[in-house]
Design a protein around this motif. Structure first.
Motif, PDB file in Angstrom:
ATOM      1  N   LEU A  31     -30.550 -23.628 -37.589  1.00 32.97           N
ATOM      2  CA  LEU A  31     -29.142 -23.244 -37.661  1.00 32.97           C
ATOM      3  C   LEU A  31     -28.719 -22.828 -39.064  1.00 32.97           C
ATOM      4  O   LEU A  31     -27.993 -21.841 -39.248  1.00 32.97           O
ATOM      5  N   ASN A  34     -30.698 -19.510 -40.036  1.00 38.15           N
ATOM      6  CA  ASN A  34     -30.702 -18.386 -39.081  1.00 38.15           C
ATOM      7  C   ASN A  34     -32.092 -17.777 -38.961  1.00 38.15           C
ATOM      8  O   ASN A  34     -32.242 -16.572 -38.767  1.00 38.15           O
ATOM      9  N   ASN A 189     -26.628 -17.301 -31.985  1.00 38.92           N
ATOM     10  CA  ASN A 189     -25.707 -17.339 -30.841  1.00 38.92           C
ATOM     11  C   ASN A 189     -26.289 -16.654 -29.613  1.00 38.92           C
ATOM     12  O   ASN A 189     -25.997 -17.040 -28.483  1.00 38.92           O
ATOM     13  N   MET A 213     -22.274 -29.467 -34.951  1.00 38.29           N
ATOM     14  CA  MET A 213     -21.999 -28.133 -34.409  1.00 38.29           C
ATOM     15  C   MET A 213     -20.608 -27.663 -34.803  1.00 38.29           C
ATOM     16  O   MET A 213     -20.403 -26.492 -35.141  1.00 38.29           O
ATOM     17  N   HIS A 217     -19.589 -24.527 -37.218  1.00 42.48           N
ATOM     18  CA  HIS A 217     -18.847 -23.477 -36.491  1.00 42.48           C
ATOM     19  C   HIS A 217     -19.656 -22.841 -35.369  1.00 42.48           C
ATOM     20  O   HIS A 217     -19.545 -21.648 -35.109  1.00 42.48           O
ATOM     21  N   PHE A 218     -20.469 -23.664 -34.711  1.00 41.79           N
ATOM     22  CA  PHE A 218     -21.155 -23.226 -33.501  1.00 41.79           C
ATOM     23  C   PHE A 218     -20.455 -23.851 -32.295  1.00 41.79           C
ATOM     24  O   PHE A 218     -19.942 -24.968 -32.377  1.00 41.79           O
ATOM     25  N   GLN A 219     -20.460 -23.128 -31.184  1.00 45.40           N
ATOM     26  CA  GLN A 219     -19.751 -23.599 -29.996  1.00 45.40           C
ATOM     27  C   GLN A 219     -20.667 -23.662 -28.771  1.00 45.40           C
ATOM     28  O   GLN A 219     -20.303 -23.250 -27.673  1.00 45.40           O
ATOM     29  N   PHE A 220     -21.838 -24.208 -28.954  1.00 42.53           N
ATOM     30  CA  PHE A 220     -22.771 -24.328 -27.848  1.00 42.53           C
ATOM     31  C   PHE A 220     -22.339 -25.452 -26.911  1.00 42.53           C
ATOM     32  O   PHE A 220     -21.764 -26.457 -27.348  1.00 42.53           O
TER      33      PHE A 220
END
Length: 233
Positions: A31, A34, A189, A213, A217-220
């Motif tokens: 993460l 990347n 993403n 998360m 700022h990830f929304q999994f």
């Protein structure tokens, strides 16, 4: 970028589910950077990785008799083929949790073949290819020479439970030694559809992953493993 190779077998349905099981540290590295790690093919634990079946070896011997440099070139090639392994399965695998995660603090990325292809489009240094692994009897069955990634898509039948699909790349054109492997650019993403938390983990661990998360700022979607669902009597 991802390049389709008609000689490599992949599921026709892009929605075919694939998994990658890992520890939290490796997941965070994915993460934060990347980048997806690809291991050098001769660094795998399986000592047969990238080697020949017996029928194939007999043909290799006849080739190398007239061309002694062939085997040396092939040995060098093993150092230049990089692999990222994924598990092909509609459902979670108890065996994969056991093998690829330590203690009870691992997690699994759920993705699809189509998502993996899309995610790999972010890479611009090396070309990637995707292929399913074929499981054969190394004493009896022949490994064909019909693609550039022979024999890295073949394993012994005793590994059938892995149901492996691989991302492969050849880095020989980079012209530099690769030690353990390389990291390639991926679209995080696009790659990740869901995250599953280890079936033996405690609630604090799931909360930790959710907080991480949010801060990154990830929304999994984050799910607790289905293997630990309530027993119905």
């Amino acid at each position: 970028m991802y390049i389709h190779n008609k000689k490599l077998t992949i599921p026709e349905d892009p929605n075919t589910i694939i998994w990658k099981y890992m520890d939290l540290s490796k997941f965070l590295d994915l993460l934060l950077s990347n980048k997806m790690f690809m291991a050098r093919s001769d660094k795998f634990e399986d000592q047969y990785e990238g080697t020949f079946s017996e029928p194939t070896y007999e043909e290799i011997k006849s080739i190398s008799h007239d061309n002694p440099a062939f085997l040396d070139e092939y040995k060098q090639r093993r150092k230049n083929i990089m692999i990222s392994s994924w598990h092909l399965n509609e459902y979670e695998s108890f065996a994969m949790w056991q093998i690829f995660t330590k203690n009870s603090e691992g997690l699994a990325i759920q993705s699809t073949v189509g998502r993996l292809q899309e995610a790999l489009a972010a890479e611009d240094r090396v070309d990637q290819y995707i292929g399913e692994v074929h499981y054969i009897d190394y004493k009896k069955e022949y490994i064909p020479f019909n693609d550039d990634f022979f024999p890295f898509l073949f394993k012994r039948k005793s590994f059938q439970y892995e149901k492996e699909i691989r991302v492969l790349t050849d880095v020989s054109h980079l012209g530099k030694p690769i030690h353990e492997g390389i990291k390639i650019n991926v679209d995080i993403n696009a790659l990740i559809e869901k995250i599953y938390i280890h079936p033996k983990s405690e609630n604090w661990y799931k909360r930790l992953v959710m907080e991480l998360m949010e801060k990154l700022h990830f929304q999994f979607d984050i799910e607790k493993s289905d293997l630990e669902s309530d027993i119905l009597i």
